[in-house]
Structure formats: C-alpha cells, structure tokens
Design a protein around this motif. Structure first.
Motif, mmCIF file in Angstrom:
data_model
loop_
_atom_site.group_PDB
_atom_site.id
_atom_site.type_symbol
_atom_site.label_atom_id
_atom_site.label_comp_id
_atom_site.label_asym_id
_atom_site.label_seq_id
_atom_site.Cartn_x
_atom_site.Cartn_y
_atom_site.Cartn_z
ATOM 1 N N HIS A 34 -4.526 -14.821 -6.535
ATOM 2 C CA HIS A 34 -5.080 -14.470 -5.228
ATOM 3 C C HIS A 34 -5.241 -15.666 -4.304
ATOM 4 O O HIS A 34 -6.001 -15.603 -3.331
ATOM 5 C CB HIS A 34 -6.428 -13.770 -5.402
ATOM 6 C CG HIS A 34 -6.338 -12.479 -6.150
ATOM 7 N ND1 HIS A 34 -5.420 -11.505 -5.837
ATOM 8 C CD2 HIS A 34 -7.039 -12.005 -7.216
ATOM 9 C CE1 HIS A 34 -5.569 -10.478 -6.661
ATOM 10 N NE2 HIS A 34 -6.531 -10.763 -7.510
ATOM 11 N N ARG A 122 -8.691 -4.144 -5.437
ATOM 12 C CA ARG A 122 -7.614 -4.582 -4.549
ATOM 13 C C ARG A 122 -8.219 -5.535 -3.515
ATOM 14 O O ARG A 122 -8.478 -5.155 -2.383
ATOM 15 C CB ARG A 122 -6.963 -3.377 -3.851
ATOM 16 C CG ARG A 122 -6.246 -2.405 -4.776
ATOM 17 C CD ARG A 122 -4.978 -3.033 -5.350
ATOM 18 N NE ARG A 122 -4.208 -2.076 -6.122
ATOM 19 C CZ ARG A 122 -4.329 -1.893 -7.425
ATOM 20 N NH1 ARG A 122 -5.242 -2.592 -8.099
ATOM 21 N NH2 ARG A 122 -3.576 -1.023 -8.058
ATOM 22 N N CYS A 124 -8.802 -7.926 -0.601
ATOM 23 C CA CYS A 124 -8.176 -8.445 0.619
ATOM 24 C C CYS A 124 -8.879 -9.765 0.920
ATOM 25 O O CYS A 124 -10.112 -9.815 0.992
ATOM 26 C CB CYS A 124 -8.354 -7.466 1.763
ATOM 27 S SG CYS A 124 -7.557 -5.866 1.483
ATOM 28 N N TYR A 167 -4.226 -5.652 1.547
ATOM 29 C CA TYR A 167 -3.682 -4.522 0.811
ATOM 30 C C TYR A 167 -3.305 -3.397 1.772
ATOM 31 O O TYR A 167 -4.079 -3.018 2.646
ATOM 32 C CB TYR A 167 -4.709 -4.016 -0.201
ATOM 33 C CG TYR A 167 -4.212 -2.854 -1.034
ATOM 34 C CD1 TYR A 167 -3.189 -3.031 -1.966
ATOM 35 C CD2 TYR A 167 -4.766 -1.585 -0.873
ATOM 36 C CE1 TYR A 167 -2.736 -1.977 -2.730
ATOM 37 C CE2 TYR A 167 -4.320 -0.524 -1.638
ATOM 38 C CZ TYR A 167 -3.293 -0.716 -2.557
ATOM 39 O OH TYR A 167 -2.846 0.344 -3.301
ATOM 40 N N ASP A 172 1.222 0.520 -1.411
ATOM 41 C CA ASP A 172 0.589 -0.045 -2.601
ATOM 42 C C ASP A 172 1.049 -1.487 -2.806
ATOM 43 O O ASP A 172 1.481 -1.884 -3.884
ATOM 44 C CB ASP A 172 0.907 0.799 -3.845
ATOM 45 C CG ASP A 172 0.122 0.341 -5.078
ATOM 46 O OD1 ASP A 172 -0.967 -0.244 -4.892
ATOM 47 O OD2 ASP A 172 0.607 0.540 -6.210
ATOM 48 N N SER A 173 0.993 -2.267 -1.750
ATOM 49 C CA SER A 173 1.448 -3.656 -1.790
ATOM 50 C C SER A 173 0.569 -4.505 -0.880
ATOM 51 O O SER A 173 -0.264 -3.990 -0.134
ATOM 52 C CB SER A 173 2.909 -3.760 -1.345
ATOM 53 O OG SER A 173 3.029 -3.395 0.023
ATOM 54 N N TYR A 174 0.772 -5.811 -0.976
ATOM 55 C CA TYR A 174 0.045 -6.751 -0.123
ATOM 56 C C TYR A 174 0.985 -7.343 0.920
ATOM 57 O O TYR A 174 2.129 -7.687 0.619
ATOM 58 C CB TYR A 174 -0.532 -7.897 -0.946
ATOM 59 C CG TYR A 174 -1.781 -7.565 -1.709
ATOM 60 C CD1 TYR A 174 -1.711 -7.047 -3.000
ATOM 61 C CD2 TYR A 174 -3.036 -7.776 -1.155
ATOM 62 C CE1 TYR A 174 -2.855 -6.747 -3.709
ATOM 63 C CE2 TYR A 174 -4.184 -7.480 -1.858
ATOM 64 C CZ TYR A 174 -4.093 -6.962 -3.132
ATOM 65 O OH TYR A 174 -5.233 -6.669 -3.825
ATOM 66 N N ASN A 200 -5.500 -1.728 6.971
ATOM 67 C CA ASN A 200 -4.830 -1.418 5.704
ATOM 68 C C ASN A 200 -3.517 -0.660 5.868
ATOM 69 O O ASN A 200 -2.990 -0.109 4.903
ATOM 70 C CB ASN A 200 -5.767 -0.625 4.789
ATOM 71 C CG ASN A 200 -6.150 0.725 5.376
ATOM 72 O OD1 ASN A 200 -5.581 1.185 6.369
ATOM 73 N ND2 ASN A 200 -7.124 1.376 4.755
ATOM 74 N N SER A 243 -9.187 -1.153 -1.948
ATOM 75 C CA SER A 243 -8.901 0.117 -2.606
ATOM 76 C C SER A 243 -9.635 1.259 -1.919
ATOM 77 O O SER A 243 -10.839 1.170 -1.678
ATOM 78 C CB SER A 243 -9.303 0.056 -4.074
ATOM 79 O OG SER A 243 -9.182 1.341 -4.672
ATOM 80 N N ILE A 257 -0.549 -6.115 -9.144
ATOM 81 C CA ILE A 257 0.048 -6.183 -7.821
ATOM 82 C C ILE A 257 1.407 -5.501 -7.823
ATOM 83 O O ILE A 257 2.236 -5.731 -8.700
ATOM 84 C CB ILE A 257 0.221 -7.651 -7.385
ATOM 85 C CG1 ILE A 257 -1.092 -8.399 -7.587
ATOM 86 C CG2 ILE A 257 0.659 -7.740 -5.931
ATOM 87 C CD1 ILE A 257 -2.260 -7.780 -6.879
ATOM 88 N N GLU A 260 5.085 -7.514 -3.293
ATOM 89 C CA GLU A 260 4.392 -8.479 -2.438
ATOM 90 C C GLU A 260 5.338 -8.896 -1.331
ATOM 91 O O GLU A 260 6.527 -9.062 -1.538
ATOM 92 C CB GLU A 260 3.999 -9.725 -3.251
ATOM 93 C CG GLU A 260 3.050 -9.433 -4.374
ATOM 94 C CD GLU A 260 1.607 -9.650 -3.972
ATOM 95 O OE1 GLU A 260 1.390 -10.163 -2.864
ATOM 96 O OE2 GLU A 260 0.723 -9.303 -4.753
#
Length: 360
Positions: A34, A122, A124, A167, A172-174, A200, A243, A257, A260
């Motif tokens: 992270h 999740r 951020c 997130y 479902d990704s960053y 988000n 989340s 994860i 990305e």
C-alpha cells in the motif's frame, strides 16, 4: 560521530558500490503493498517493507536524516516521557515499536512501525506533504532552490499531493497517481485532485471527507497548543475504507488486489500483497502481537492479525473507525520555541479545500 551515524554512512557507501543490484527483502519481509509515495522497491532500494508480524519497516536514511527521525520517534514514545504535549502527539502518529535488522545484515537498521492500513478491507490511501517549505532551516541554497522549483505550490497553499490509490467499485481495482500528478496540479485544480481521492467511480464519499476533516482539525489543535517543535517535509497519511460492503463479522485479511492501474500502466510486482508469515528476523524491540518468546527469540502464542474480526457494520463504515489520519516522515523535525506557522498554514488550507468539496 556516534556508532549509528558511522553504520549508516557505511551502508550508504556499500549501496553505491553495488551499482544496479536489485535489493532483495530478507527474513520473510515483502514490499509494502500500500505504499503510495517515497522510494519504492526497485533498483538500489528496498522501499517500505511489510514484516511477517504485520508491522511495516522503514529503512533509516543516511545521517543526519535517519538518526534525526529515530530520535524523534524515541523521544515521543519514551517510556519515561512526562511531556504532555509529546504524549498527546502519540495519537496522531503510527505506533513505534523500536528498530529491526535482518539477520544477514544486522547493521542495516529499520524503523518498526504500525501499519495503519491493516484493519481496512479496501484501503484508499493518500500521502499529503504539509507546510509552506519542503526544506529545513539547514538546507543549502542549492537544496532550497531545488525544492522550491520542484514544489512551487507549497509556499502558496502549504500542501502537496504526493501520491494516492483509490478503490474503484465497478472494476474491483485501484487507480493510482504519483507525485508527478500532484505536482501537475495548480491552485485552481488542487481541489479537483483532492476530490478524485474521495471518488470510487460511482459516488463521492462525503462521509469519508467529513470524518477526515474532523481528524485533521484535531491535529491542528495540537499544533496550536505547542511551541517546541517545527516540522519540515513531513506528511499526512489519509486512509478511508473503500469497500462498500457492510456485513458484520467479516474476517480481516489484507486486501487481495485485483487489477492495478497507474495512469494506464499495470502496477509492478513489487507491490503484490503477501499474507502474514511466521515471525522471523532479528528484533531489537518486541513486536506488537507477540505474547511470548521461546529460547531462540521466536514469537509463540501470537495473534494472527489476518483472523481479527473488524465488524464492517454501519457503525464501522460511517463511524470514526472508517478513516485514519496519521502524521508520517520526520527526518526534518527540529526543536523550536515558537508556533509552527508553516505547518499550520498547510493544515488550514487543506481543511479549507476539503470543506469546499463538501459544500459543492
């Protein structure tokens, strides 16, 4: 020169001799998944590491920065500390657990710190440099010019976005942005950059903005009450829960994860998460989850942090537990006898910008 300074200087020379040799994490430690700013894992750099016990490891910088940062942590967290201002400051910092060194290179020291993201499913995360100046009073003229040209907005608004990962629910990704994105923002666009951190992909997370404002105000009150320390090139680490799920009793595991993205590019394998392993390595301070050690110094009867219940119910999702704000990076902290006007200037402007986001 003390022994720590000599050790750090030797390590710096050794690293230069190694050339382009990639540093390999030791004793079961892996790159911290992270990390959003600072030197990340790669050529000649280990980056921030995740220890098997769930803490994070930050390698000491060469003198005088490394010893200065370690002195700051040991001063604030000293067991015999009676300074109420320093004791109040602890709530705004990651917990400090002393130093750690790999068994293979015992002179290679790391600060052992709390992972403030570990309770989030999740997380951020954003790193915001705070203050009117990103150089300290002892910086050379060359260093001052370099920092002013690198971060021209610091003197004008007192803060800079160094990096973020947000997130996105739909994919479902960053999505991540580094310091070059932050440096590209001007006075008229800095609010848009901050807004992006709280979006988000579907909605603006207003509850997270509001709760983070409350925590930053608490930090500002601490600065308004003290005149003994000045902070330069220090940051705030902002974290909120990305989340959308609010099911009670979920077991806490580090976020797996998905895809990305860093401005359209896949993220390096350096930041792949790793589940907690058995405790290894040479610890110079007891780690936070260890209840008992055997004759070999290994931890037994420890709490497995991946099995802690975090109860992501409505109270968790929208209460104070859904966000975290911590001060980090203390290689340029100096004693003083006056208020830290530069840091407070940055905090107030950051608060003003966040409050404007809520009004829009």
């Amino acid at each position: 020169m003390d022994s720590l300074s000599r050790t750090l200087e030797k390590l710096e020379k050794d690293n230069k001799k190694k050339g382009s040799v990639k540093q390999v994490p030791l004793d079961g430690c892996v790159p911290f998944s992270h990390q959003v700013a600072g030197h990340k894992c790669g050529i000649n750099n280990t980056g921030v590491l995740q220890h098997p016990d769930g803490t994070i490891l930050k390698q000491l910088q060469p003198p005088p920065r490394g010893p200065r940062e370690m002195h700051f942590y040991t001063q604030v967290y000293a067991k015999d500390c009676t300074d109420t201002r320093l004791m109040d400051l602890q709530q705004h910092l990651p917990k400090f657990y002393g130093t750690w060194a790999p068994r293979e290179t015992p002179n290679e020291l790391y600060l052992k710190l709390e992972d403030v993201t570990k309770r989030f499913l999740r997380p951020c995360i954003m790193d915001v440099k705070i203050g009117k100046r990103s150089y300290d009073p002892f910086a050379s003229q060359e260093k001052r010019k370099e920092q002013i040209s690198k971060y021209p907005l610091m003197e004008e608004i007192g803060f800079l976005l160094l990096g973020m990962r947000v997130y996105q629910i739909d994919s479902d990704s960053y999505i991540t942005h580094d310091q070059f994105y932050g440096r590209s923002l001007g006075k008229d666009t800095i609010k848009n950059g901050l807004t992006r951190f709280f979006h988000n992909g579907q909605d603006l997370q207003r509850h997270a903005v509001s709760l983070i404002i409350s925590k930053i105000r608490s930090i500002l009150r601490w600065f308004e009450s003290q005149t003994q320390l000045h902070f330069y090139a220090s940051s705030l680490l902002l974290v909120y829960e990305g989340s959308p799920r609010t099911v009670n009793g979920w077991k806490h595991k580090r976020a797996e994860i998905g895809r990305e993205h860093q401005q359209g590019e896949p993220q390096s394998n350096c930041n792949k998460p790793r589940e907690a392993l058995s405790v290894q390595g040479s610890l110079t301070h007891s780690h936070p989850y260890c209840h008992e050690r055997n004759a070999n110094g290994m931890c037994v009867g420890s709490v497995e942090v991946e099995h802690e219940e975090i109860g992501m119910g409505d109270k968790k999702q929208f209460g104070q537990e859904a966000v975290e704000v911590k001060m980090i990076d203390f290689a340029h902290v100096f004693p003083s006898n006056s208020p830290d006007e530069g840091y407070m200037f940055g905090l107030r402007n950051l608060l003003s910008t966040l409050e404007q986001i809520l009004k829009d």
